[in-house]
Each structure stands twice: as structure tokens, then as C-alpha cells.
Design an enzyme around this catalytic site. Structure first.
Site, PDB file in Angstrom:
ATOM      1  CE  LYS A  21      -2.358  -1.006   3.793  1.00  0.00           C
ATOM      2  NZ  LYS A  21      -1.733  -2.298   4.172  1.00  0.00           N
ATOM      3  NE  ARG A  96      -4.469  -1.217   9.902  1.00  0.00           N
ATOM      4  CZ  ARG A  96      -3.390  -0.623   9.365  1.00  0.00           C
ATOM      5  NH1 ARG A  96      -3.437   0.600   8.948  1.00  0.00           N
ATOM      6  NH2 ARG A  96      -2.266  -1.295   9.256  1.00  0.00           N
ATOM      7  NE  ARG A 135       7.012  -3.176   5.833  1.00  0.00           N
ATOM      8  CZ  ARG A 135       5.698  -2.971   5.795  1.00  0.00           C
ATOM      9  NH1 ARG A 135       5.076  -2.932   4.635  1.00  0.00           N
ATOM     10  NH2 ARG A 135       5.020  -2.818   6.910  1.00  0.00           N
ATOM     11  NE  ARG A 169       5.966  -0.173   9.994  1.00  0.00           N
ATOM     12  CZ  ARG A 169       4.770  -0.307   9.448  1.00  0.00           C
ATOM     13  NH1 ARG A 169       4.540   0.154   8.231  1.00  0.00           N
ATOM     14  NH2 ARG A 169       3.795  -0.880  10.114  1.00  0.00           N
ATOM     15  NE  ARG A 180       1.942  -4.608  11.169  1.00  0.00           N
ATOM     16  CZ  ARG A 180       3.053  -4.430  10.460  1.00  0.00           C
ATOM     17  NH1 ARG A 180       4.190  -4.985  10.844  1.00  0.00           N
ATOM     18  NH2 ARG A 180       3.033  -3.703   9.385  1.00  0.00           N
TER      19      ARG A 180
HETATM   20  P1  AMP Z   1       0.694   0.605   9.008  1.00  0.00           P
HETATM   21  O1  AMP Z   1       1.842   1.534   8.850  1.00  0.00           O
HETATM   22  O2  AMP Z   1      -0.491   1.003   8.180  1.00  0.00           O
HETATM   23  O3  AMP Z   1       1.092  -0.846   8.788  1.00  0.00           O
HETATM   24  O4  AMP Z   1       0.213   0.711  10.536  1.00  0.00           O
HETATM   25  C1  AMP Z   1       1.074   0.371  11.600  1.00  0.00           C
HETATM   26  C2  AMP Z   1       0.284   0.212  12.873  1.00  0.00           C
HETATM   27  O5  AMP Z   1      -0.352   1.465  13.183  1.00  0.00           O
HETATM   28  C3  AMP Z   1      -0.850  -0.795  12.806  1.00  0.00           C
HETATM   29  O6  AMP Z   1      -0.414  -2.116  13.070  1.00  0.00           O
HETATM   30  C4  AMP Z   1      -1.788  -0.267  13.893  1.00  0.00           C
HETATM   31  O7  AMP Z   1      -1.317  -0.581  15.178  1.00  0.00           O
HETATM   32  C5  AMP Z   1      -1.659   1.245  13.714  1.00  0.00           C
HETATM   33  N1  AMP Z   1      -2.641   1.791  12.740  1.00  0.00           N
HETATM   34  C6  AMP Z   1      -2.385   2.393  11.541  1.00  0.00           C
HETATM   35  N2  AMP Z   1      -3.516   2.785  10.926  1.00  0.00           N
HETATM   36  C7  AMP Z   1      -4.526   2.422  11.764  1.00  0.00           C
HETATM   37  C8  AMP Z   1      -5.941   2.517  11.692  1.00  0.00           C
HETATM   38  N3  AMP Z   1      -6.559   3.067  10.620  1.00  0.00           N
HETATM   39  N4  AMP Z   1      -6.674   2.036  12.740  1.00  0.00           N
HETATM   40  C9  AMP Z   1      -6.065   1.483  13.816  1.00  0.00           C
HETATM   41  N5  AMP Z   1      -4.748   1.334  13.926  1.00  0.00           N
HETATM   42  C10 AMP Z   1      -3.966   1.799  12.929  1.00  0.00           C
END
Ligand code: AMP
Length: 226
Positions: A21, A96, A135, A169, A180
Site C-alpha cells: 500500500k 481499518r 523491508r 520499523r 497484524r
Molecule cells: P501501518 O503503517 O499502516 O502498517 O500501521 C502500523 C500500525 O499502526 C498498525 O499495526 C496499527 O497498530 C496502527 N494503525 C495504523 N492505521 C490504523 C488505523 N486506521 N486504525 C487502527 N490502527 C492503525
């Protein structure tokens, strides 16, 4: 809605962690002049800055669970109201949950806007751990790389900005990835039906090489914006 005004192109990228994404959102930003809006990036910035929301989110993110709808919706609302988002955004990692999707509908409705397309990046779960654990990102400009699928032309040097500091990360480890992925299946995957029901869903096979996915995605976006 004022018919004389071109309504902003707002896109959603749906897909499990590691589906690409972020990489694809950056490509769409460059190609279509849209703004990438990643709630993960915004939350990581809040954690790094030590804001109240960041302090509340930190442990949840480290465990691979979802941060509360209340925190994420507030962060999204703030970012969406900034001037650079007025031409349209690519939502990466939001919504989400169904609560977030409904909140987004209400927010956009209030702004006289809507969702032009929700694009599901479809990948097999087995590919996720390998994709995520390899990554890394340029600390200078945020360009994403992968140990196997996308290495910089010169090892350790960012192709885009020449930066030499690369970061990985904290939540990109096998244990957290499993949480996740299960959060994705339980809470986010139902949104595919949600947007299908609204007639804005498109599906893209995201198992292919990055450039091939980018081409397919661009074609979907061109069609949605025609
Ligand atoms: P990402 O960078 O999108 O993989 O997000 C990393 C982490 O941030 C996720 O595993 C969640 O803990 C949190 N997170 C990001 N976006 C959301 C969202 N829309 N709702 C809830 N948690 C989020």
C-alpha cells in the site's frame, strides 16, 4: 455539491500489511498529483513526538493490534482538513474498521466530497512475512526498499535523495506480523464488502512485481477518475 467544481479524487488502498500500500501510494502521488495519507505514518510520527495520542498508541502498535478508532479518526480528521489535501488523497491504512469507514463517509459528506475508488490489493498471507521482514525505508525521504524485491542501485544509498540512513520499523517482526494479519482479517477485510456494496470497489492482484502492480493500479485510477 457545486457542479461547477471538480470534486477531489479520494482513493482508498485496502490490503493486509505488506501488500504494498505504501509503495503504491507513493507512486500514485507522483503520477496523479494526489497526497498520500498514511495513518500508520501519522501514528509513528505521534509516537516519535511523544504526543498524548502517540503515548497511548505506542504499546498497541508494538503488539500489532489496532489503535482505538477514537485516536485514529481524530488524527485523520486533522490531516484531511489541511490545505494540501484539498485536491484529493490516497488513504493508506485507513479505514481499518467499519466504524472508521462510517466516520470517513460522514467526514467527506460534510466536506462535500466522497470516495472515488476503494482498491483492494490482493495478496496471499504466506507472502506477507517475507515481504514485511525484508523491508526498510530511507530516513531522509521515506522511500521504501526491500532486501530482495527493491534494493537501492548503490547499497545503503537512497536512489531518490542520496540519503544514507535507512530504518526498519519496530513492528516489522514475525511475531507482530502475525497479530497484524489477524487484525486485518478480523476487522479490515470486511471493508471489501462494505465498498463493494457502495459500487466503488476495484481489485488488483498485488502478488506481481511492483511495476506490474503499479501499471494495473494506474489503469484502475485512470478509469475511476475519467
Ligand atoms: P501501518 O503503517 O499502516 O502498517 O500501521 C502500523 C500500525 O499502526 C498498525 O499495526 C496499527 O497498530 C496502527 N494503525 C495504523 N492505521 C490504523 C488505523 N486506521 N486504525 C487502527 N490502527 C492503525
Amino acid at each position: 455539491m457545486d457542479a461547477s467544481r471538480v470534486s477531489p479524487v479520494n482513493l482508498i488502498l485496502l490490503g493486509p500489511p505488506g501488500a504494498g500500500k505504501g509503495t503504491q501510494a507513493r507512486m500514485l502521488e507522483d503520477r496523479f498529483g494526489l497526497v498520500q495519507l498514511s495513518t500508520g505514518d501519522l501514528l509513528r510520527a505521534a509516537v516519535a513526538a511523544g504526543t498524548e495520542a502517540g503515548q497511548r498508541a505506542k504499546a498497541v502498535m508494538e503488539a500489532g493490534d489496532l489503535v482505538s478508532d477514537e485516536i485514529v479518526i481524530a488524527i485523520l480528521r486533522d490531516r484531511l482538513s489541511q490545505a494540501d489535501c484539498a485536491g484529493g488523497v490516497i488513504l493508506d491504512g485507513f479505514p481499518r474498521t467499519t466504524v472508521q469507514a462510517e466516520a470517513l463517509d460522514a467526514l467527506l459528506f460534510d466536506m462535500d466530497q466522497g470516495i472515488r475508488a476503494a482498491i483492494s490489493l490482493e495478496v496471499e498471507d504466506q507472502a506477507m512475512v517475507e515481504r514485511i521482514s525484508g523491508r526498510f525505508t530511507c530516513a531522509g525521504c521515506g522511500e521504501g526498499y526491500h532486501d530482495i524485491h527493491k534494493t537501492p542501485a548503490v547499497a545503503g544509498v537512497c536512489d531518490k535523495c542520496g540519503g544514507t540512513e535507512m530504518t526498519r520499523r519496530a513492528d516489522d517482526n514475525a511475531e507482530t506480523v502475525a497479530s497484524r494479519l489477524s487484525a486485518y482479517h478480523a476487522q479490515t477485510a470486511p471493508l471489501i464488502d462494505y465498498y463493494d456494496g457502495r459500487g466503488v470497489l476495484a481489485r488488483v492482484d498485488a502478488m506481481a512485481e511492483i511495476d506490474v502492480v503499479a501499471q494495473e493500479l494506474s489503469a484502475v485510477v485512470r478509469q475511476a477518475t475519467a
